[in-house]
Design a protein around this motif. Sequence first.
Motif, PDB file in Angstrom:
ATOM      1  N   GLY A   3       0.789  -1.230   0.000  1.00  0.00           N
ATOM      2  CA  GLY A   3       0.000   0.000   0.000  1.00  0.00           C
ATOM      3  C   GLY A   3       0.812   1.265   0.000  1.00  0.00           C
ATOM      4  O   GLY A   3       0.326   2.307  -0.437  1.00  0.00           O
ATOM      5  N   LEU A   4       2.069   1.198   0.476  1.00  0.00           N
ATOM      6  CA  LEU A   4       2.895   2.393   0.479  1.00  0.00           C
ATOM      7  C   LEU A   4       3.347   2.708  -0.944  1.00  0.00           C
ATOM      8  O   LEU A   4       3.489   1.828  -1.788  1.00  0.00           O
ATOM      9  N   ASN A   5       3.612   3.983  -1.176  1.00  0.00           N
ATOM     10  CA  ASN A   5       3.940   4.460  -2.513  1.00  0.00           C
ATOM     11  C   ASN A   5       5.421   4.250  -2.803  1.00  0.00           C
ATOM     12  O   ASN A   5       6.201   5.182  -2.906  1.00  0.00           O
ATOM     13  N   TYR A   6       5.819   2.979  -2.952  1.00  0.00           N
ATOM     14  CA  TYR A   6       7.218   2.648  -3.205  1.00  0.00           C
ATOM     15  C   TYR A   6       7.549   2.787  -4.694  1.00  0.00           C
ATOM     16  O   TYR A   6       6.800   2.336  -5.553  1.00  0.00           O
ATOM     17  N   ASP A   7       8.695   3.387  -4.966  1.00  0.00           N
ATOM     18  CA  ASP A   7       9.267   3.406  -6.303  1.00  0.00           C
ATOM     19  C   ASP A   7      10.346   2.322  -6.304  1.00  0.00           C
ATOM     20  O   ASP A   7      11.428   2.501  -5.762  1.00  0.00           O
ATOM     21  N   LEU A   8      10.042   1.171  -6.904  1.00  0.00           N
ATOM     22  CA  LEU A   8      10.927   0.012  -6.854  1.00  0.00           C
ATOM     23  C   LEU A   8      12.042   0.124  -7.890  1.00  0.00           C
ATOM     24  O   LEU A   8      11.883   0.804  -8.893  1.00  0.00           O
ATOM     25  N   PRO A   9      13.173  -0.551  -7.663  1.00  0.00           N
ATOM     26  CA  PRO A   9      13.483  -1.455  -6.555  1.00  0.00           C
ATOM     27  C   PRO A   9      13.796  -0.700  -5.260  1.00  0.00           C
ATOM     28  O   PRO A   9      14.147   0.484  -5.289  1.00  0.00           O
ATOM     29  N   LEU A  10      13.686  -1.432  -4.156  1.00  0.00           N
ATOM     30  CA  LEU A  10      13.876  -0.852  -2.829  1.00  0.00           C
ATOM     31  C   LEU A  10      14.998  -1.615  -2.132  1.00  0.00           C
ATOM     32  O   LEU A  10      15.063  -2.841  -2.216  1.00  0.00           O
ATOM     33  N   ALA A  17      16.231  -5.356   8.554  1.00  0.00           N
ATOM     34  CA  ALA A  17      15.291  -6.329   7.990  1.00  0.00           C
ATOM     35  C   ALA A  17      13.901  -6.240   8.605  1.00  0.00           C
ATOM     36  O   ALA A  17      12.897  -6.545   7.946  1.00  0.00           O
ATOM     37  N   PHE A  18      13.812  -5.849   9.860  1.00  0.00           N
ATOM     38  CA  PHE A  18      12.520  -5.811  10.541  1.00  0.00           C
ATOM     39  C   PHE A  18      12.021  -4.389  10.773  1.00  0.00           C
ATOM     40  O   PHE A  18      11.108  -4.157  11.554  1.00  0.00           O
ATOM     41  N   SER A  19      12.642  -3.439  10.077  1.00  0.00           N
ATOM     42  CA  SER A  19      12.232  -2.042  10.205  1.00  0.00           C
ATOM     43  C   SER A  19      11.130  -1.709   9.203  1.00  0.00           C
ATOM     44  O   SER A  19      11.037  -2.325   8.135  1.00  0.00           O
ATOM     45  N   LEU A  20      10.326  -0.726   9.543  1.00  0.00           N
ATOM     46  CA  LEU A  20       9.392  -0.143   8.578  1.00  0.00           C
ATOM     47  C   LEU A  20      10.223   0.680   7.597  1.00  0.00           C
ATOM     48  O   LEU A  20      11.014   1.540   8.002  1.00  0.00           O
ATOM     49  N   ILE A  21      10.085   0.410   6.300  1.00  0.00           N
ATOM     50  CA  ILE A  21      10.825   1.143   5.282  1.00  0.00           C
ATOM     51  C   ILE A  21       9.955   2.280   4.755  1.00  0.00           C
ATOM     52  O   ILE A  21       8.887   2.045   4.195  1.00  0.00           O
ATOM     53  N   LEU A  22      10.415   3.493   4.968  1.00  0.00           N
ATOM     54  CA  LEU A  22       9.701   4.673   4.495  1.00  0.00           C
ATOM     55  C   LEU A  22      10.567   5.351   3.440  1.00  0.00           C
ATOM     56  O   LEU A  22      11.664   5.834   3.731  1.00  0.00           O
ATOM     57  N   GLN A  23      10.086   5.393   2.222  1.00  0.00           N
ATOM     58  CA  GLN A  23      10.860   5.956   1.113  1.00  0.00           C
ATOM     59  C   GLN A  23      10.602   7.459   1.016  1.00  0.00           C
ATOM     60  O   GLN A  23       9.520   7.892   0.651  1.00  0.00           O
ATOM     61  N   VAL A  24      11.624   8.239   1.351  1.00  0.00           N
ATOM     62  CA  VAL A  24      11.461   9.694   1.360  1.00  0.00           C
ATOM     63  C   VAL A  24      12.253  10.380   0.254  1.00  0.00           C
ATOM     64  O   VAL A  24      12.011  11.534  -0.064  1.00  0.00           O
ATOM     65  N   THR A  25      13.225   9.651  -0.311  1.00  0.00           N
ATOM     66  CA  THR A  25      13.928  10.119  -1.502  1.00  0.00           C
ATOM     67  C   THR A  25      13.881   9.002  -2.537  1.00  0.00           C
ATOM     68  O   THR A  25      13.718   7.837  -2.193  1.00  0.00           O
ATOM     69  N   ILE A  26      14.045   9.379  -3.785  1.00  0.00           N
ATOM     70  CA  ILE A  26      14.083   8.400  -4.865  1.00  0.00           C
ATOM     71  C   ILE A  26      15.508   8.348  -5.408  1.00  0.00           C
ATOM     72  O   ILE A  26      16.085   9.379  -5.773  1.00  0.00           O
ATOM     73  N   GLY A  27      16.075   7.146  -5.481  1.00  0.00           N
ATOM     74  CA  GLY A  27      17.396   6.986  -6.058  1.00  0.00           C
ATOM     75  C   GLY A  27      18.523   7.479  -5.167  1.00  0.00           C
ATOM     76  O   GLY A  27      18.387   7.571  -3.948  1.00  0.00           O
ATOM     77  N   ALA A  72      14.481   5.259   3.178  1.00  0.00           N
ATOM     78  CA  ALA A  72      15.052   4.972   1.862  1.00  0.00           C
ATOM     79  C   ALA A  72      14.893   6.232   0.992  1.00  0.00           C
ATOM     80  O   ALA A  72      14.156   7.148   1.357  1.00  0.00           O
ATOM     81  N   ASP A  73      15.585   6.375  -0.148  1.00  0.00           N
ATOM     82  CA  ASP A  73      16.381   5.399  -0.846  1.00  0.00           C
ATOM     83  C   ASP A  73      17.859   5.511  -0.437  1.00  0.00           C
ATOM     84  O   ASP A  73      18.191   5.436   0.725  1.00  0.00           O
ATOM     85  N   GLY A  74      18.678   5.793  -1.462  1.00  0.00           N
ATOM     86  CA  GLY A  74      20.113   5.669  -1.294  1.00  0.00           C
ATOM     87  C   GLY A  74      20.762   6.599  -0.293  1.00  0.00           C
ATOM     88  O   GLY A  74      21.747   6.221   0.327  1.00  0.00           O
ATOM     89  N   ASN A  75      20.285   7.787  -0.148  1.00  0.00           N
ATOM     90  CA  ASN A  75      20.913   8.710   0.806  1.00  0.00           C
ATOM     91  C   ASN A  75      19.915   9.778   1.238  1.00  0.00           C
ATOM     92  O   ASN A  75      19.957  10.918   0.779  1.00  0.00           O
ATOM     93  N   VAL A 101      15.424   5.893  14.211  1.00  0.00           N
ATOM     94  CA  VAL A 101      15.298   6.079  12.764  1.00  0.00           C
ATOM     95  C   VAL A 101      16.710   5.990  12.190  1.00  0.00           C
ATOM     96  O   VAL A 101      17.676   6.465  12.809  1.00  0.00           O
ATOM     97  N   ALA A 102      16.835   5.357  11.027  1.00  0.00           N
ATOM     98  CA  ALA A 102      18.144   5.175  10.402  1.00  0.00           C
ATOM     99  C   ALA A 102      18.062   5.537   8.928  1.00  0.00           C
ATOM    100  O   ALA A 102      16.977   5.589   8.346  1.00  0.00           O
ATOM    101  N   ALA A 103      19.238   5.754   8.317  1.00  0.00           N
ATOM    102  CA  ALA A 103      19.271   6.103   6.895  1.00  0.00           C
ATOM    103  C   ALA A 103      20.655   5.853   6.329  1.00  0.00           C
ATOM    104  O   ALA A 103      21.656   5.885   7.060  1.00  0.00           O
ATOM    105  N   TYR A 104      20.705   5.616   5.013  1.00  0.00           N
ATOM    106  CA  TYR A 104      21.989   5.672   4.314  1.00  0.00           C
ATOM    107  C   TYR A 104      22.443   7.131   4.262  1.00  0.00           C
ATOM    108  O   TYR A 104      21.620   8.056   4.228  1.00  0.00           O
ATOM    109  N   ALA A 105      23.765   7.320   4.231  1.00  0.00           N
ATOM    110  CA  ALA A 105      24.310   8.672   4.068  1.00  0.00           C
ATOM    111  C   ALA A 105      25.542   8.598   3.186  1.00  0.00           C
ATOM    112  O   ALA A 105      26.479   7.848   3.481  1.00  0.00           O
ATOM    113  N   GLY A 106      25.554   9.343   2.099  1.00  0.00           N
ATOM    114  CA  GLY A 106      26.763   9.448   1.292  1.00  0.00           C
ATOM    115  C   GLY A 106      27.749  10.376   1.988  1.00  0.00           C
ATOM    116  O   GLY A 106      27.358  11.258   2.758  1.00  0.00           O
ATOM    117  N   PRO A 107      29.052  10.203   1.746  1.00  0.00           N
ATOM    118  CA  PRO A 107      30.037  11.078   2.397  1.00  0.00           C
ATOM    119  C   PRO A 107      29.806  12.546   2.073  1.00  0.00           C
ATOM    120  O   PRO A 107      29.990  13.414   2.940  1.00  0.00           O
TER     121      PRO A 107
END
Length: 294
Positions: A3-10, A17-27, A72-75, A101-107
């Motif tokens: 139901g969430l508005n995911y832009d796949l792939p994710l 693995a057991f976290s709720l994935i919330l996509q706030v950026t694309i790519g 999500a996504d990448g950063n 809350v966690a996230a990827y971060a580019g340098p």
Amino acid sequence: MVGLNYDLPLFRPPSEAFSLILQVTIGCSHNACAFCGMYKTKKFRVKDWKEIESDIALAAQEMRQARRIFLADGNALAMPTTSMLHLLGRLYRAFPMLERVAAYAGPRDILEKSAQELQEIRQAGLEILYLGVESGNAEILRQMHKGVTPAEMIAAGQKAIQAGFKLSVTVINGLGGRNLLCEHALDTARLLNQIDPHYLGLLTLMPVPGTVLAVRIARGEFILPGPWEILNEIKLMLEHMQVSNCVFRCNHASNYLPLKGILSRDQVALVALLDEALKNPDRYRLKPDYLRGL
């Protein structure tokens, strides 16, 4: 979550693995790494607030008791600071049991924000940053189009920790190929010693079809190390690491031999295990390539 508005792939780190994935950026705002094919079908953008709010409202209805959220996504840290602060406040109001809350971060994402901005984001509830270090060798970072130098990577990692984040870094074994195996191990150990991360995860290089690196391999310009060469690289890196209290994991699906421990507490034992495996390969069953995955 359905139901969430995911832009796949994710994608998400194994530890989420057991976290709720919330996509706030694309790519991914960098999206140029020679080895990575994760976001090649996407053009980077920050989702508009209506999209994000819609997903938060739906997730709060179905998973109100969520304790962990991964952005999500990448950063996601590439979001403007005011937007990130607004988002974090909204999440902790919508999910009363939320612990982190966690996230990827580019340098570059880290370096381009001020120390005060990072501290505000950390205090607002973004607790863990996942940073793809990949290598500490300048030539490997250049060849892989990482977009930063070792000195800049060190500065980014130190800056994140100084702002109060828990920092989880990843390294890709084999990324220097056979030609730069020792340089990759030694320079990466030196870089990690200066960052002193809270968590370290090792992946083993698996070429992704269609990437720049895959093309170089097909042309014979890059020679993949074999399984035992990879184990020797890991051993060499561990022998030269001097970190204070780092949770170490080498049990990703891509790895040939699962390893885990706390560095520096278990360092001697891990090196001894690798040394034993290298001296007596018939006693150790490595994961076959058909069972390895990203």
